[in-house]
Design a protein around this motif. Structure first.
Motif, short mmCIF file in Angstrom:
data_model
loop_
_atom_site.label_atom_id
_atom_site.label_comp_id
_atom_site.label_asym_id
_atom_site.label_seq_id
_atom_site.Cartn_x
_atom_site.Cartn_y
_atom_site.Cartn_z
N UNK A 1 0.84 -1.19 0.00
CA UNK A 1 0.00 0.00 0.00
C UNK A 1 0.88 1.24 0.00
N UNK A 2 1.07 1.83 -1.18
CA UNK A 2 1.85 3.06 -1.30
C UNK A 2 0.88 4.22 -1.17
N UNK A 3 0.47 4.49 0.07
CA UNK A 3 -0.57 5.47 0.32
C UNK A 3 -0.08 6.63 1.17
N UNK A 4 -0.76 7.77 1.00
CA UNK A 4 -0.51 8.96 1.82
C UNK A 4 -1.85 9.49 2.30
N UNK A 5 -1.99 9.66 3.60
CA UNK A 5 -3.21 10.21 4.18
C UNK A 5 -2.96 11.66 4.53
N UNK A 6 -3.87 12.54 4.12
CA UNK A 6 -3.73 13.98 4.36
C UNK A 6 -4.82 14.41 5.32
N UNK A 7 -4.43 14.88 6.49
CA UNK A 7 -5.39 15.31 7.51
C UNK A 7 -6.11 16.56 7.02
N UNK A 8 -7.43 16.51 6.83
CA UNK A 8 -8.13 17.68 6.29
C UNK A 8 -8.11 18.88 7.23
N UNK A 9 -7.90 18.65 8.52
CA UNK A 9 -7.89 19.76 9.49
C UNK A 9 -6.55 20.48 9.52
N UNK A 10 -5.45 19.71 9.44
CA UNK A 10 -4.12 20.31 9.59
C UNK A 10 -3.32 20.35 8.30
N UNK A 11 -3.71 19.56 7.33
CA UNK A 11 -2.93 19.47 6.09
C UNK A 11 -1.72 18.57 6.21
N UNK B 1 0.47 15.47 5.94
CA UNK B 1 0.45 14.26 5.13
C UNK B 1 1.25 13.18 5.84
N UNK B 2 0.68 11.98 5.93
CA UNK B 2 1.31 10.87 6.64
C UNK B 2 1.37 9.65 5.74
N UNK B 3 2.52 8.99 5.75
CA UNK B 3 2.69 7.77 4.96
C UNK B 3 3.44 6.75 5.78
N UNK B 4 3.29 5.49 5.40
CA UNK B 4 4.04 4.42 6.05
C UNK B 4 4.29 3.32 5.03
N UNK B 5 5.53 2.94 4.85
CA UNK B 5 5.86 1.91 3.87
C UNK B 5 5.25 0.57 4.29
N UNK B 6 4.80 -0.17 3.31
CA UNK B 6 4.18 -1.47 3.54
C UNK B 6 5.29 -2.52 3.65
N UNK B 7 5.31 -3.32 4.72
CA UNK B 7 6.40 -4.28 4.91
C UNK B 7 6.40 -5.44 3.92
N UNK B 8 5.37 -5.56 3.10
CA UNK B 8 5.29 -6.69 2.16
C UNK B 8 6.25 -6.51 0.99
N UNK B 9 6.76 -5.31 0.82
CA UNK B 9 7.79 -5.04 -0.18
C UNK B 9 8.93 -4.28 0.50
N UNK B 10 9.88 -3.82 -0.29
CA UNK B 10 11.05 -3.18 0.31
C UNK B 10 11.03 -1.68 0.10
N UNK B 11 9.86 -1.07 0.30
CA UNK B 11 9.72 0.35 0.09
C UNK B 11 10.19 1.18 1.27
N UNK B 12 9.97 2.48 1.16
CA UNK B 12 10.40 3.42 2.19
C UNK B 12 9.49 4.64 2.15
N UNK B 13 9.03 5.09 3.29
CA UNK B 13 8.26 6.33 3.38
C UNK B 13 9.20 7.43 3.86
N UNK B 14 9.14 8.59 3.20
CA UNK B 14 10.02 9.70 3.56
C UNK B 14 9.23 10.99 3.57
N UNK B 15 9.59 11.88 4.51
CA UNK B 15 8.94 13.18 4.62
C UNK B 15 9.99 14.27 4.67
N UNK B 16 9.62 15.45 4.17
CA UNK B 16 10.53 16.61 4.18
C UNK B 16 9.87 17.72 4.98
#
Length: 528
Positions: free
Chosen positions: A501-511, A513-528
């Motif tokens: 699940x390569x997903x990003x959730x955006x809080x409508x109140x604060x803006x 954006x939160x993501x978390x890499x899915x452990x079923x593959x070798x991805x990575x979530x990164x924020x700036x």
């Protein structure tokens, strides 16, 4: 909590920001690239393509350069104009047709389609990008020419495809330079591929579709029994399309349209689930009712989707397919009929990247070889030729038509503002997206917790008619769903086939954006 889960949580942590967030389904080598996959003030289309040129395509295979002979599809939201566009760089079937198509063709030149990745890349960068092509592609050229250490995920794929990876002199030069498969940690160099990338930067579509690369591809395919000709390449066109549209409990959904009909299937499934009281039932990890109906409605959408063909030459009544009335009729009929077995799916062969940049632009993009890596063992100018015809077993296109593929880039809005953007690779991508979407929207489960939960997946490749399900999903819940006629194939936790699940959730109140890499593959979530 197990040690494995602790280690994953360390890798996935801190992927939240009011600025830019990205979640690429790429290997750990991504961390060693020259820049982060997202820039706080960057343009999302650059950032979503760059991981595949700065990080992902440094190795051939499902995680590499052979994606250039596959397909690309991108759903893009422009924050300034509030407009969402969709570009399809899908694969075309050969004009000559493929009479007698059968599984043995996957190891021959007949398995090759007309690739759309490069045309899709050029089109996406031209319309939505901010940096020059040479800058975007240069990291991949450097990695291909100078080499990098073979990481475990890549080695595993190389080993699985040992029968075909060294069928040609090119394959042996790259992966067996000493007469045996390079081991993990060895430096993998792809000098010929680096040269080809440099020509692609300099000559672009002319080189790929009308010049030396097209000829080399056709020659390699023809020598292995294929039928693609330079005319197939010459007529290829990327498509800009209107996204498929739907609603779910007050949310608006935009997703990939046919012939990239996985986004359509997500909307179809949510239309049917909207008619059930999921909130009362509970999430599928806790409720046999939810598990039963989610499995059935997604299997239904996928099975009927096998009737969809290329809308450029065949009527696909999308408005009817996505209507609430049709969903109600389908659900009513399903309640009257026995459970049908899960329809077989093509092999996995994709990766996904999702990015939200600092300006609020969004890109969710699927890159796919549409098959197992090196499945036919063929190469052209240093690039592996994808056996993308694996998808013809689901829907055989008319000669020269675009292939139907169930990819599902999607963006969900609330009151006109994006709140959830996602996509997934693999056999279980539809099940993955629907489970995580309902977890987040209906049950308020944080995205970081949602991706860690056990899930059921798509059609099991080893047990015809069954769906994958992870062993740590409550056995009592699974058994109760099975009593009602469903069949599941139980797998280890966090199973590779159940998507990422390569997903990003955006809080409508604060803006935020939160993501978390899915452990079923070798991805990575990164924020700036």
């Amino acid at each position: 909590m197990s040690e494995r889960r602790r280690e994953f949580l360390k890798r996935a942590a801190a992927a939240a920001a009011a600025g830019a967030v990205g979640v690429p389904g790429v290997p750990g080598i991504a961390l060693g690239a020259g820049r982060a996959p997202v820039d706080a003030e960057g343009i999302a289309s650059d950032d979503v393509v760059t991981p595949y040129f700065g990080k992902k395509p440094v190795a051939s295979g499902r995680n590499g350069l052979d994606v250039i002979t596959g397909m690309l599809a991108m759903l893009y939201y422009d924050a300034a104009t509030k407009r969402t566009t969709y570009v399809s760089g899908g694969m075309n079937a050969p004009l000559a047709g493929l009479p007698g198509w059968n599984p043995t063709d996957l190891s021959t030149g007949r398995s090759a389609g007309v690739p759309g990745w490069w045309a899709g890349f050029e089109a996406a960068l031209a319309k939505h990008g901010s940096r020059p092509k040479a800058e975007v592609v240069q990291p991949a050229i450097d990695y291909a020419r100078n080499g990098f250490a073979i990481y475990p995920f890549l080695y595993g794929e190389m080993l699985v495809q040992l029968d075909t990876i060294g069928k040609t002199p090119t394959g042996r030069r790259i992966y067996m330079p000493n007469g045996a498969l390079l081991p993990p940690g060895s430096i993998l160099k792809q000098v010929e591929a680096a040269d080809t990338l440099e020509r692609l930067v300099a000559e672009g579509n002319q080189f790929f579709y009308h010049g030396a690369f097209a000829q080399a591809y056709c020659d390699a395919v023809k020598a292995a029994g294929g039928v693609i000709t330079p005319k197939d390449f010459d007529r290829y066109e990327v498509r800009w399309m209107e996204p498929a549209r739907g609603t779910y409990h007050g949310y608006d959904i935009l997703a990939s349209p046919p012939p990239d009909n996985g986004g359509t299937h997500v909307i179809e499934a949510l239309n049917m689930l909207e008619l059930l009281d999921l909130k009362k039932m509970g999430p599928p990890t806790e409720s046999a009712d939810s598990l039963y109906w989610m499995t059935r409605v997604i299997n239904e959408a996928y099975e009927q989707g096998a009737k969809h063909t290329d809308p450029s030459s065949h009527d696909v009544p999308l408005e009817m397919i996505l209507s609430k009335d049709y969903a109600a009729m389908r659900l009513r009929l399903m309640k009257m009929t026995p459970v049908r077995e899960a329809r077989p799916a093509p092999p996995p062969g994709s990766n996904h990247v999702t990015v939200v940049d600092g300006k609020g632009n969004i890109a969710t993009i699927l890159h796919s070889v549409m098959s197992l890596p090196w499945q036919n063992g063929l190469f052209a100018m240093g690039l592996s030729i994808a056996a993308s015809g694996a998808h013809f077993f689901r829907v055989m296109p008319a000669p020269g038509d675009r292939a139907t593929v169930y990819i599902a880039p999607n963006i969900i809005f609330k009151n006109g503002r994006p709140v959830l953007v996602s996509g997934s690779p693999s056999v279980g991508l539809l099940q993955n997206i629907v489970q995580n979407t309902t977890n987040i929207l209906d049950f308020g489960i944080p995205i970081g917790e949602s991706v860690l939960r056990p899930r059921f997946g798509g059609p099991a490749t080893t047990v015809p008619g069954a769906n994958y399900i992870e062993v740590d999903l409550d056995e009592k819940v699974r058994a109760a769903a099975e009593k009602r006629g469903l069949r599941y194939f139980v797998t280890s936790p966090w199973h590779f086939m159940n998507g990422s699940f390569e997903g990003i959730h955006i809080d409508p109140a604060t803006g935020t954006a939160t993501a978390s890499a899915d452990p079923r593959r070798s991805g990575m979530a990164e924020a700036v």
